[in-house]
Design an enzyme around this catalytic site. Sequence first.
Site, PDB file in Angstrom:
ATOM      1  N   ASP A 113     -17.493   6.665  -1.309  1.00  0.00           N
ATOM      2  CA  ASP A 113     -16.213   6.562  -0.598  1.00  0.00           C
ATOM      3  C   ASP A 113     -15.944   7.938   0.007  1.00  0.00           C
ATOM      4  O   ASP A 113     -16.647   8.914  -0.315  1.00  0.00           O
ATOM      5  CB  ASP A 113     -15.108   6.156  -1.601  1.00  0.00           C
ATOM      6  CG  ASP A 113     -13.748   5.955  -0.952  1.00  0.00           C
ATOM      7  OD1 ASP A 113     -13.675   5.838   0.293  1.00  0.00           O
ATOM      8  OD2 ASP A 113     -12.731   5.894  -1.688  1.00  0.00           O
ATOM      9  N   ARG A 158       0.888  -1.178   0.000  1.00  0.00           N
ATOM     10  CA  ARG A 158       0.000   0.000   0.000  1.00  0.00           C
ATOM     11  C   ARG A 158       0.918   1.218   0.000  1.00  0.00           C
ATOM     12  O   ARG A 158       1.706   1.398   0.930  1.00  0.00           O
ATOM     13  CB  ARG A 158      -0.908  -0.005   1.226  1.00  0.00           C
ATOM     14  CG  ARG A 158      -1.639   1.310   1.408  1.00  0.00           C
ATOM     15  CD  ARG A 158      -2.743   1.230   2.440  1.00  0.00           C
ATOM     16  NE  ARG A 158      -3.887   0.495   1.925  1.00  0.00           N
ATOM     17  CZ  ARG A 158      -5.098   0.504   2.463  1.00  0.00           C
ATOM     18  NH1 ARG A 158      -5.339   1.236   3.534  1.00  0.00           N
ATOM     19  NH2 ARG A 158      -6.081  -0.192   1.940  1.00  0.00           N
ATOM     20  N   CYS A 212     -16.518   1.248   0.584  1.00  0.00           N
ATOM     21  CA  CYS A 212     -15.314   0.434   0.817  1.00  0.00           C
ATOM     22  C   CYS A 212     -14.870   0.489   2.273  1.00  0.00           C
ATOM     23  O   CYS A 212     -14.181  -0.404   2.737  1.00  0.00           O
ATOM     24  CB  CYS A 212     -14.192   0.891  -0.104  1.00  0.00           C
ATOM     25  SG  CYS A 212     -13.779   2.623   0.125  1.00  0.00           S
ATOM     26  N   ARG A 221     -13.494  -8.965   1.137  1.00  0.00           N
ATOM     27  CA  ARG A 221     -12.080  -8.675   0.857  1.00  0.00           C
ATOM     28  C   ARG A 221     -11.241  -9.930   1.139  1.00  0.00           C
ATOM     29  O   ARG A 221     -10.310 -10.249   0.402  1.00  0.00           O
ATOM     30  CB  ARG A 221     -11.592  -7.531   1.760  1.00  0.00           C
ATOM     31  CG  ARG A 221     -12.293  -6.194   1.564  1.00  0.00           C
ATOM     32  CD  ARG A 221     -11.947  -5.579   0.238  1.00  0.00           C
ATOM     33  NE  ARG A 221     -10.515  -5.462   0.039  1.00  0.00           N
ATOM     34  CZ  ARG A 221      -9.741  -4.498   0.557  1.00  0.00           C
ATOM     35  NH1 ARG A 221     -10.287  -3.537   1.258  1.00  0.00           N
ATOM     36  NH2 ARG A 221      -8.436  -4.480   0.332  1.00  0.00           N
ATOM     37  N   HIS A 239      -7.309   0.757  -6.394  1.00  0.00           N
ATOM     38  CA  HIS A 239      -7.493  -0.158  -5.262  1.00  0.00           C
ATOM     39  C   HIS A 239      -8.108  -1.447  -5.845  1.00  0.00           C
ATOM     40  O   HIS A 239      -9.274  -1.756  -5.606  1.00  0.00           O
ATOM     41  CB  HIS A 239      -8.421   0.496  -4.235  1.00  0.00           C
ATOM     42  CG  HIS A 239      -8.370  -0.120  -2.876  1.00  0.00           C
ATOM     43  ND1 HIS A 239      -7.546  -1.182  -2.559  1.00  0.00           N
ATOM     44  CD2 HIS A 239      -9.042   0.169  -1.725  1.00  0.00           C
ATOM     45  CE1 HIS A 239      -7.709  -1.507  -1.292  1.00  0.00           C
ATOM     46  NE2 HIS A 239      -8.612  -0.702  -0.763  1.00  0.00           N
ATOM     47  N   GLN A 286      -9.912  -4.197  -3.719  1.00  0.00           N
ATOM     48  CA  GLN A 286     -11.233  -3.733  -3.272  1.00  0.00           C
ATOM     49  C   GLN A 286     -12.267  -4.012  -4.368  1.00  0.00           C
ATOM     50  O   GLN A 286     -13.365  -4.512  -4.094  1.00  0.00           O
ATOM     51  CB  GLN A 286     -11.159  -2.223  -2.980  1.00  0.00           C
ATOM     52  CG  GLN A 286     -12.470  -1.613  -2.547  1.00  0.00           C
ATOM     53  CD  GLN A 286     -12.831  -1.976  -1.119  1.00  0.00           C
ATOM     54  OE1 GLN A 286     -12.020  -1.837  -0.212  1.00  0.00           O
ATOM     55  NE2 GLN A 286     -14.040  -2.448  -0.900  1.00  0.00           N
TER      56      GLN A 286
HETATM   57  N1  NVA Z   1     -10.185   6.450  -1.230  1.00  0.00           N
HETATM   58  C1  NVA Z   1      -9.820   6.011   0.085  1.00  0.00           C
HETATM   59  C2  NVA Z   1      -9.980   4.533   0.201  1.00  0.00           C
HETATM   60  C3  NVA Z   1      -9.652   3.957   1.559  1.00  0.00           C
HETATM   61  C4  NVA Z   1      -9.784   2.470   1.578  1.00  0.00           C
HETATM   62  C5  NVA Z   1      -8.397   6.433   0.398  1.00  0.00           C
HETATM   63  O1  NVA Z   1      -7.533   6.299  -0.457  1.00  0.00           O
HETATM   64  O2  NVA Z   1      -8.155   6.916   1.516  1.00  0.00           O
HETATM   65  N1   CP Z   2     -11.293  -0.543   2.305  1.00  0.00           N
HETATM   66  C1   CP Z   2     -10.024  -0.556   2.757  1.00  0.00           C
HETATM   67  O1   CP Z   2      -9.064  -0.754   2.000  1.00  0.00           O
HETATM   68  O2   CP Z   2      -9.905  -0.358   4.087  1.00  0.00           O
HETATM   69  P1   CP Z   2      -8.564  -0.166   4.908  1.00  0.00           P
HETATM   70  O3   CP Z   2      -8.002   1.191   4.549  1.00  0.00           O
HETATM   71  O4   CP Z   2      -8.961  -0.269   6.343  1.00  0.00           O
HETATM   72  O5   CP Z   2      -7.597  -1.247   4.520  1.00  0.00           O
END
Ligand code: NVA
Ligand code: CP
Length: 315
Positions: free
Chosen positions: A234, A111, A274, A302, A138, A141
């Site tokens: 989101d 990540r 998500c 997931r 993502h 997801q």
């Molecule tokens: N769009 C959000 C998704 C979190 C799972 C982010 O990148 O923070």
């Molecule tokens: N949806 C998702 O990726 O959640 P986290 O940021 O908690 O991993």
Amino acid sequence: MSCLKRLQGRDFISVADLTSEELRFVLDTAYGLKQRFYSGERVIPVLSGRSIMMIFQKPSTRTRISFEQAITQLGGHPITVNWQELQLGRGESVADTARVLERYVDGIVARVYKHNDLEELAKHANVPVINALSDREHPCQAVGDMLTIYEKRGRLEGVTLAYVGDGGNNVAHSLLLAAGKLGLNVRIGTAEGYDPNPEVLRLAEEEATNSGALIEIVRTPEDAVKAADVVYTDVWVSMGQEAERERRVKDLGKFRVTPELMKLAKRDAIFMHCLPALRGMEVVDDVIDGPWSVVWDQAENRLHAQKAILALLIQ
Ligand code: NVA
Ligand code: CP
């Protein structure tokens, strides 16, 4: 060559890395693994003797824990570290890190802030690299989400998903690409300046031409959700965008998902997010805790989706 053979050893950086046939195969595998889990097969040791490294540059609840559990339930060993704890945090290059890690582990899940860092990892590591979220996509997801929609609707083709909120974020991008490949219609309801990345949109539209999916961008939440099967949102401020918070909240303010908005969708429409959700911001309690919401099943999926991804890619 079969999908099974073709997927072995591959990276999963973007939904676009998979053909629609391969994406369907991943989904079928996830569905099958979930059924086996519920029939009592809690461990299916296809990753026995394998170690998977997970690097997190940003916080995570779902992705981190579901990946650790997925690896464990496949009989493998997860090693999770924070980016800052590695020498990466002191300036060692991504390429050099990749060259070292491939000597120790059988796969890397990462990540990151910059999507380009994932591409760099994948270029220099001779083991599969899996995107656990970047600023651009993502993909894991989206695989879990497609599994959820399939379970709740019994099909993917012809289902209409309304995505309301920040149309240019990682989650919106991966959903668009997956929907284009699988024949789901997507209506993005977003403000000007928050459209999807043009390159992602072009790829999704290209796929949609083949699958028959319709992709539209509209400027009001009402136009987006009209007669939709799925309403998805989101956060308006993604990780790494904290400095833009004030502007984003102001620009996206009218795209909040409320019960009134949900009532414009189909009578049996489902609500997806998500997570993490900022309750009261992009969605209100009465929706996320209401009869439409499938967010906890969505979060569970997931785990099953990632088991399929790992089982198919890691050699
Ligand atoms: N769009 C959000 C998704 C979190 C799972 C982010 O990148 O923070
Ligand atoms: N949806 C998702 O990726 O959640 P986290 O940021 O908690 O991993």
